[in-house]
Design a protein around this motif. Structure first.
Motif, mmCIF file in Angstrom:
data_model
loop_
_atom_site.group_PDB
_atom_site.id
_atom_site.type_symbol
_atom_site.label_atom_id
_atom_site.label_comp_id
_atom_site.label_asym_id
_atom_site.label_seq_id
_atom_site.Cartn_x
_atom_site.Cartn_y
_atom_site.Cartn_z
ATOM 1 N N ARG A 573 0.956 -1.146 -0.064
ATOM 2 C CA ARG A 573 -0.025 -0.130 0.063
ATOM 3 C C ARG A 573 0.999 1.206 -0.147
ATOM 4 O O ARG A 573 1.885 1.419 0.906
ATOM 5 C CB ARG A 573 -0.924 0.004 1.302
ATOM 6 C CG ARG A 573 -1.610 1.233 1.205
ATOM 7 C CD ARG A 573 -2.847 1.582 0.409
ATOM 8 N NE ARG A 573 -3.680 0.198 0.133
ATOM 9 C CZ ARG A 573 -4.970 0.020 0.769
ATOM 10 N NH1 ARG A 573 -5.226 1.009 1.613
ATOM 11 N NH2 ARG A 573 -5.715 -0.955 0.866
ATOM 12 N N ILE A 574 0.726 2.260 -0.840
ATOM 13 C CA ILE A 574 1.296 3.457 -1.003
ATOM 14 C C ILE A 574 0.403 4.523 -0.792
ATOM 15 O O ILE A 574 -0.576 4.636 -1.583
ATOM 16 C CB ILE A 574 2.149 3.653 -2.443
ATOM 17 C CG1 ILE A 574 2.900 2.451 -2.649
ATOM 18 C CG2 ILE A 574 2.766 4.726 -2.639
ATOM 19 C CD1 ILE A 574 3.396 2.402 -4.288
ATOM 20 N N THR A 575 0.691 5.373 0.138
ATOM 21 C CA THR A 575 -0.220 6.567 0.649
ATOM 22 C C THR A 575 0.546 7.900 0.434
ATOM 23 O O THR A 575 1.603 8.056 0.944
ATOM 24 C CB THR A 575 -0.549 6.332 2.085
ATOM 25 O OG1 THR A 575 -1.166 5.025 2.136
ATOM 26 C CG2 THR A 575 -1.651 7.301 2.514
ATOM 27 N N ASN A 576 -0.095 8.723 -0.116
ATOM 28 C CA ASN A 576 0.344 10.218 -0.209
ATOM 29 C C ASN A 576 -0.025 10.747 0.883
ATOM 30 O O ASN A 576 -1.075 11.162 1.149
ATOM 31 C CB ASN A 576 -0.437 10.862 -1.456
ATOM 32 C CG ASN A 576 0.397 12.217 -1.889
ATOM 33 O OD1 ASN A 576 1.082 12.633 -1.029
ATOM 34 N ND2 ASN A 576 0.148 12.725 -3.108
ATOM 35 N N LYS A 577 0.776 11.173 1.761
ATOM 36 C CA LYS A 577 0.797 11.580 2.989
ATOM 37 C C LYS A 577 0.271 13.331 2.958
ATOM 38 O O LYS A 577 -0.211 13.761 3.660
ATOM 39 C CB LYS A 577 1.953 11.676 3.845
ATOM 40 C CG LYS A 577 2.493 10.373 4.257
ATOM 41 C CD LYS A 577 3.545 10.405 5.181
ATOM 42 C CE LYS A 577 3.673 10.911 6.377
ATOM 43 N NZ LYS A 577 4.820 11.137 7.056
ATOM 44 N N ASP A 578 0.701 13.862 1.738
ATOM 45 C CA ASP A 578 0.544 15.211 1.621
ATOM 46 C C ASP A 578 -0.947 15.447 0.985
ATOM 47 O O ASP A 578 -1.368 16.646 0.687
ATOM 48 C CB ASP A 578 1.405 15.839 0.920
ATOM 49 C CG ASP A 578 2.754 15.818 1.466
ATOM 50 O OD1 ASP A 578 2.939 16.236 2.696
ATOM 51 O OD2 ASP A 578 3.932 15.688 0.882
ATOM 52 N N ASP A 579 -1.742 14.392 0.617
ATOM 53 C CA ASP A 579 -3.139 14.450 -0.142
ATOM 54 C C ASP A 579 -4.049 14.027 0.974
ATOM 55 O O ASP A 579 -4.135 12.655 1.443
ATOM 56 C CB ASP A 579 -2.981 13.570 -1.262
ATOM 57 C CG ASP A 579 -4.350 13.876 -2.135
ATOM 58 O OD1 ASP A 579 -5.222 14.836 -1.422
ATOM 59 O OD2 ASP A 579 -4.574 13.393 -3.199
#
Length: 934
Positions: A573-579
């Motif tokens: 799982r890859i999560t965009n922390k800034d979005d």
């Protein structure tokens, strides 16, 4: 000098006296025989009261013998901080003359309160000057003449009068005779000529100290020359035995100048552009009765437009109706509308009094200019792909109707700027219609970065062209947009128990701002779990990574294979922390700020690995070097070897040289697919030593066997190949083309990193090579070694031969080809058979030689005209690049020997010919002598 400072007195010490002395007045004029009084003031500046002793003394000059003085004393002490006064009289003898200085001396002694002891006395002086007057007197006779007003200016009246005051200063009644005479010697006085003042009385009798008034009258006419005229009246006391008792009084009259003028202008009207310049001449004529100084001036609301060149005042002569000319400059501004006429009055003045004037009409031309302003200089947080609008106001700063062009500066590719109007016509700056507001719309491209702040210069310029009058700057910032994609070219990998396998994958930041991503494994199928981690290309492990906007990061998921299961599937799982958008608008079951990848690692007993070496990569085949010019290209040979134990797919990774050069891999002349994958057989092939390649069959496929023995058997018995062939591990040959961008600057460069891995085992990255690229132009000319450098010829024939010049540099070059200096009549001429060169002279050519090209040049040697002796001539042919000159010059030496043509009887050398000619002449002489004897 070191200043002496008086010590401060302590309470039980004496305090010295300290005084100052002044005398008023400090100078007087006293008639001989009379006395004058002075006031002497003494100031006590000390701390205690002082007593003062005063005395006087005259100077030592001879005149001082007729001067005496007396002074009173100050009674009692003078308190501290106070002053007292005394009187001094200076008496002049009857025969006193000149001036005399009298010095007053004050000696002070302090008077302290007991028991304080007295201090030191103080002495101060002051000096006055007494001057003998022009009156005279003694104890018996004396006279004084005076006038309240002695100088007068004629104001046009018929008679001018003065009042003479006659005073008897003697001690008894006396008669004073008055006599009047011209005083031409006085400063500034002219000869009175026909002017004759009259006295109302020529003799007066007065008692002692009595005075009377005598009237002096003078008639002046309009014809009198303007000037100053002076007289002197002498009053003499009769009855004085000495005859020396007299006094004089001077008086004068000034006949003024009549100052009148007339004025003419060389131009009465003039047209001048604002801030331009016009010229004219003002000529004044003297209409008065004397020379006088005239001052030229300008008057009127716009008088500041006119200035005088070379001065604005001068003498206006009278004789012969004299004139005085002044040069004027007219420099109007644009404070009125174009075409308006303004009147300026040119004046001639006597001081501040206007004597004459004339009108000058000035018509103003048009000035040009404009200003531009903006309601808001910033457009902030504009979404990519959208537009925003602001406005600019253009104002005409000229004084006439004008048309202006509004122009935006260039913007980055994809950005657009649209103006509501690009041309505006505005009225004069002196009218309400001098300005107009125009909307400006800025449209952003879809890929605009949030880090971009684009500045747009909006300028206003003349519609006819030319430099801008003014400009403003609009700053546009881009709103942040978040988005990303994750992908992998290898979702499955195989490895042996305990081996690590690598899954390469990419995170592409499709947003317009740098974002931080968190990576985690949310699920795997193996139980017990296989170990794993994430790493970048440098081998750094991480769980969070930053990716720049519009960029892609190459990353790896690394798992350790275990024999607990045949395989394990990992859900990453890859999560965009800034979005912060955690909604699922696309309905894939995953929030829109997240992505998932599934990697499967299989347990196997096979080996998967690849290796690479450069065709020209040094001893180990790992490093290569390229030197290319901008726009140049070169192919690098690659040998790819399957280091596993079965057929496999090789994946080529190329990194480096971004923005400097492009990189393309070719297989058999065709470029590889975008994934840079190629099938590489495992085993042994047949190496053709003559062609430096592996033997292939009719279909173009190589002969490959899994073992060396099997391959040798096929080579010898099936293909009947032996001499010049050998069996070796099979390697696939590829070509890597490196093409330098035209815009790359000389001096730039970098490394191209080549990594070849197995598609089934990206973890094994031992197949690596590096190509170093240096971008530079180098010039290298070479004169190909000629077959011969020595030639013979027979006069008068010439000799020709060909030289070859090769460009071994990496760029096309302008080449100068020339011969050494012609000597002793020998001549060298150069010629281009293809006529591609420019002939600079007979012995010099300018040629363009492409990279790797060989240019043929014909050299013709011409012997000296009428040569009679054998001669050897050494010469040089040179070639040098025009770009670097003599630094890149190459030379080739030659020599040519010229010989005489064979003569009579086959004799050719000079000695033989000389002997033959001498013998022939001797024979002719003998025949002549014998014939005479007969």
């Amino acid at each position: 000098m070191v200043p002496v400072i008086a010590p401060l007195a302590s309470a039980d010490e004496a305090r010295d006296a300290n005084i100052q002395v002044t005398v008023t007045p400090n100078a007087q004029t006293i008639n001989p025989g009379e006395s004058g009084e002075y006031t002497v003031r003494v100031y006590n500046s000390g701390s205690n009261p002082v007593t003062v002793q005063l005395s006087t003394a005259e100077g030592q000059d001879q005149d001082c013998s007729a001067y005496t003085s007396t002074i009173t004393q100050i009674p009692g002490p003078i308190d501290s901080g106070s002053y007292e006064e005394a009187s001094m009289n200076v008496t002049l003898a009857q025969n006193a003359e000149g001036s005399c200085e009298t010095t007053v001396t004050a000696t002070a002694q302090d008077q302290p309160e007991p028991p304080e002891p007295p201090g030191q006395p103080a002495t101060e002086t002051a000096t006055v000057t007494t001057t003998a007057g022009d009156g005279s007197g003694n104890a018996v006779f004396g006279v004084d003449l005076s006038m309240v007003t002695s100088s007068k200016t004629w104001g046009g009246e018929e008679t001018t009068e003065w009042t003479l005051i006659v005073e008897n200063t003697g001690q008894q009644q006396a008669t004073v005779n008055l006599a009047l005479e011209e005083d031409n010697s006085a400063s500034g006085c002219a000869d009175p000529d026909g002017l004759s003042p009259q006295l109302s009385e020529t003799s007066v009798t007065l008692d002692s100290e009595e005075s009377t008034e005598v009237l002096v009258s003078l008639d002046v006419t309009n014809e009198q020359e303007a000037d100053k005229y002076c007289w002197e009246i002498t009053g003499t006391v009769t009855g004085d035995p000495t005859g020396n008792t007299s006094d004089t009084q001077t008086f004068d009259i000034t006949v003024p100048v009549l100052k009148e003028c007339s004025l003419s202008l060389s131009k009465t009207s003039i047209n001048v552009e604002p801030d331009g310049e016009g010229t004219l001449t003002a000529t004044f004529t003297n209409e008065g009765n004397s020379d006088w100084t005239i001052r030229a001036d300008a008057a009127g609301p716009k008088s500041g437009w006119v200035s005088f060149v070379g001065g604005s005042s001068g003498l206006l002569p009278y004789d012969g109706a004299g004139t005085k000319a002044f040069n004027l400059k007219v420099n109007p501004d644009d404070s009125v509308n174009a075409g308006d006429e303004q009147t300026v009055y040119i004046q001639g003045k006597d001081g501040n009094q206007v004597k004459c004037n004339a009108e000058l009409a000035i018509t103003v031309g048009q000035s040009f200019g404009a200003s531009i302003s903006m309601t808001s200089s910033q457009l902030n947080n504009i979404e990519p792909g959208t537009s925003a609008t602001t406005s600019v106001t253009v104002e005409n700063t000229g004084n006439g109707v004008d048309t202006f062009r509004i122009t935006p500066s260039s913007v980055p590719s994809g950005w657009t700027v649209e103006l509501e109007e690009t041309l505006v016509t505005l009225d004069s700056k002196h009218t309400p219609d001098r300005k107009e507001t125009v909307d400006v719309t800025v449209t952003l491209p879809d890929d605009a970065l949030a880090t971009e702040v684009v500045t747009i210069d909006l300028s206003v310029a003349p519609n006819s062209g030319g430099e801008a009058y003014d400009d403003v700057t609009l700053s546009v910032s881009v709103a942040e947009v978040h988005g990303f994609e994750a992908d992998s070219t290898a979702l499955t990998q195989t490895g042996k128990n305990g081996n690590e396998v690598k899954f390469p994958f990419e995170i592409e930041n499709t947003g317009n701002v740098e974002d931080n991503f968190r990576l985690s494994v949310i699920q795997q199928t193996a139980s017990p779990s296989w170990s794993y981690y994430f790493e970048d290309e440098a081998g750094n492990r991480f769980t969070e990574v930053s990716v720049n906007a519009r960029e892609t990061n190459q990353l790896f998921f690394v798992a350790t294979v275990s024999d607990s299961d045949e395989y394990s599937t990992f859900t990453v799982r890859i999560t965009n922390k800034d979005d912060n958008r955690n909604v699922d608008e696309d309905g894939d079951g995953i929030p829109d700020n997240q992505r998932e990848l599934r990697f499967t690692a299989f347990l196997t007993t096979r080996d998967y690995a690849m290796d690479v070496r450069l065709e020209e990569g040094g001893l180990d085949g790992r490093t290569g070097e390229l030197i290319l010019a901008p726009g140049d290209e070169e192919d690098v040979g690659l040998w790819i070897r399957n280091m596993g134990n079965g057929d496999d797919i090789a994946v080529l990774e190329l990194t480096g040289l971004n923005g400097i050069a492009t990189r393309t891999v070719f297989n058999k002349g065709l470029p590889l697919a975008s994934n840079n994958e190629v099938n590489v057989p495992f085993g042994y092939g047949i190496w053709d030593e003559n062609n430096s390649s592996f033997v292939i069959d009719a279909s173009g496929a190589p002969y490959v066997e899994s073992t060396k023995d099997a391959m040798e058997e096929e080579m010898l018995f099936t293909l009947n190949l032996s001499q010049g062939y050998q069996v070796r591990p099979y390697e696939m040959y590829l070509q890597l083309r490196v093409e330098v961008n035209e815009a790359t600057l000389t001096g730039e460069g970098g490394n191209l990193y080549i990594v070849v891995t197995s598609k089934s085992n990206a973890a094994n990255r031992t197949g690596q090579a590096t190509v170093s690229l240096s971008v530079q132009k180098f010039f290298d000319l070479d004169i190909v070694e000629p077959e011969s450098t020595s030639f013979d010829l027979t006069y008068p024939e010439s000799r020709s031969f060909t030289i070859q010049i090769r460009n071994d540099g990496n760029v096309e070059t302008e080449t100068e080809i020339f011969s050494s200096e012609n000597l002793r009549g020998w001549k060298i001429e150069l010629e281009d058979p293809e006529n591609d060169c420019e002939a600079v002279s007979l012995s010099s050519l300018l040629c363009t030689i492409e990279k790797g090209e060989i240019l043929n040049i014909t050299v013709e040697i011409k012997p000296p005209y009428g040569a009679e002796l054998s001669d050897t001539f050494d010469f040089t042919i040179s070639a040098q690049p025009e770009e670097i000159g003599v630094i890149g010059r190459v030379n080739q030496q030659f020599e040519v020997t010229g010989n005489l043509e064979e003569g009579l009887f086959g004799l050719a050398d000079d000695t033989t010919l000389t002997l033959f000619a001498g013998g022939f002449l001797l024979l002719v002489g003998l025949v002549f002598i014998l014939s005479r004897r007969q």
